[in-house]
Enzyme design. Structure first.
Site, PDB file in Angstrom:
ATOM      1  N   SER A 100     -17.697  -4.064  -3.466  1.00  8.87           N
ATOM      2  CA  SER A 100     -17.831  -4.289  -2.319  1.00  8.87           C
ATOM      3  C   SER A 100     -17.011  -5.788  -2.002  1.00  8.87           C
ATOM      4  O   SER A 100     -15.656  -5.865  -2.227  1.00  8.87           O
ATOM      5  CB  SER A 100     -19.254  -4.744  -1.727  1.00  8.87           C
ATOM      6  OG  SER A 100     -19.284  -4.964  -0.272  1.00  8.87           O
ATOM      7  N   ASP A 222     -19.273   6.359   4.031  1.00 12.27           N
ATOM      8  CA  ASP A 222     -19.776   4.724   3.571  1.00 12.27           C
ATOM      9  C   ASP A 222     -19.773   4.358   5.039  1.00 12.27           C
ATOM     10  O   ASP A 222     -18.773   4.019   5.541  1.00 12.27           O
ATOM     11  CB  ASP A 222     -18.679   4.224   2.561  1.00 12.27           C
ATOM     12  CG  ASP A 222     -19.241   2.830   2.536  1.00 12.27           C
ATOM     13  OD1 ASP A 222     -20.092   2.263   3.271  1.00 12.27           O
ATOM     14  OD2 ASP A 222     -18.718   2.236   1.489  1.00 12.27           O
ATOM     15  N   HIS A 251     -22.842   3.048   0.444  1.00 11.56           N
ATOM     16  CA  HIS A 251     -22.156   1.828   0.010  1.00 11.56           C
ATOM     17  C   HIS A 251     -22.485   1.449  -1.361  1.00 11.56           C
ATOM     18  O   HIS A 251     -21.746   0.509  -1.906  1.00 11.56           O
ATOM     19  CB  HIS A 251     -22.280   0.660   0.843  1.00 11.56           C
ATOM     20  CG  HIS A 251     -21.209  -0.412   0.728  1.00 11.56           C
ATOM     21  ND1 HIS A 251     -19.856  -0.151   0.814  1.00 11.56           N
ATOM     22  CD2 HIS A 251     -21.276  -1.909   0.278  1.00 11.56           C
ATOM     23  CE1 HIS A 251     -19.174  -1.304   0.754  1.00 11.56           C
ATOM     24  NE2 HIS A 251     -19.982  -2.248   0.365  1.00 11.56           N
TER      25      HIS A 251
END
Length: 275
Positions: A100, A222, A251
């Protein structure tokens, strides 16, 4: 920096070094998480690598008194934290695995110190979350303001809903519960500051300066980041890159779909990009 300061820095970021290999590999977590997100990955690495785990400042496992609201209002601050940790550990070269927002933490760090990194493996990376002309980042400005408003109004309730949406599973699933736990551990005002820093960033202009070879992994579905963002990264990064779409949803596939995500992650850690 003397020995006492070194120890204090490593303690502040809860740095852990495990494993027996000669090559170093850094695992860096995303927003709302801490190093525990890698719990299923680490056992597969410790026989072949020296694994460095740490918590980004602001994670619920870190001391909130150490969080600098002004300094940590930019992704660059987290990049310099990373560089300082590696320097303190006397690490001159590593493979960096980012999840991320930590993907861009590593990317920015490499612009300043490219020799520190031999390879990137990015999972769920995005240089910008806000939609723009000819760019689908995943969110409109109105949607982001709704997120920030919900975090201000009732942080615990927001965490519960966001965890389920981000993971892509039922609230009672273990992965959703785990993400909720690590988000709950963050102090709400710090969580809001970090979220605003991440969701409002635009690092697209920096991508061409990132020359470290990059393996880009992305879930097929996602909620936070459209899969075409991975292709955008592939086209604009300054070094060699490869993209692979995982047959996963959410995610946090390393938690929600470890049977799919982890073998793919390990393969990219061990393989080089073909010339």
């Amino acid at each position: 920096m003397d020995g006492g300061d070194d120890h204090e820095l490593l303690e502040k970021h809860n740095v852990n070094v495990v494993g027996f290999g000669e090559q170093h590999i850094v695992l860096s977590h995303g927003f709302g998480l801490d190093q525990s997100v890698w719990k299923y990955v680490v056992p597969h690495l410790v026989d072949d690598f020296r694994v460095i785990l740490y918590d980004n400042m602001g994670a619920g496992t870190t001391n909130p008194d150490c969080f600098d609201f002004q300094r940590h209002s930019t992704i660059e601050a987290y990049a310099f934290d990373l560089i300082t940790i590696l320097d303190t550990l006397n690490i001159t070269s590593c493979i960096y695995v980012g999840h991320s927002f930590s993907c861009l933490v590593g990317a920015i760090a490499s612009i300043h110190r490219p020799q520190l990194f031999t390879k990137f493996v990015f999972m769920g990376a995005s240089p910008r979350y806000l939609n723009d002309v000819d760019y689908n980042g995943g969110f409109t400005s109105e949607e982001l303001e709704q997120i920030f408003s919900a975090m201000r109004d009732n942080y615990k309730a927001w965490c519960t809903g966001f965890a389920s949406l981000a993971v892509g599973g039922d609230f009672n699933s273990w992965a959703v519960q785990e993400f909720s736990r690590t988000m709950f551990n963050m102090r709400p005002d710090i969580a809001l500051c970090v979220a605003q820093t991440i969701f409002k960033c635009d690092l697209r202009s920096m991508l061409g300066m990132v020359t470290v070879p990059c393996h880009i992994l992305h879930s097929r579905k996602d909620l936070a980041i459209p899969f075409e963002v991975s292709e955008y990264l592939h086209r604009h990064l300054g070094g060699k890159s490869v993209v692979e779409i995982m047959d996963t949803e959410g995610h946090l596939p390393q938690l929600s779909s470890p049977d799919i995500a982890i073998p793919m992650l390990l393969r990219h850690i061990r393989q080089n990009i073909a010339s």
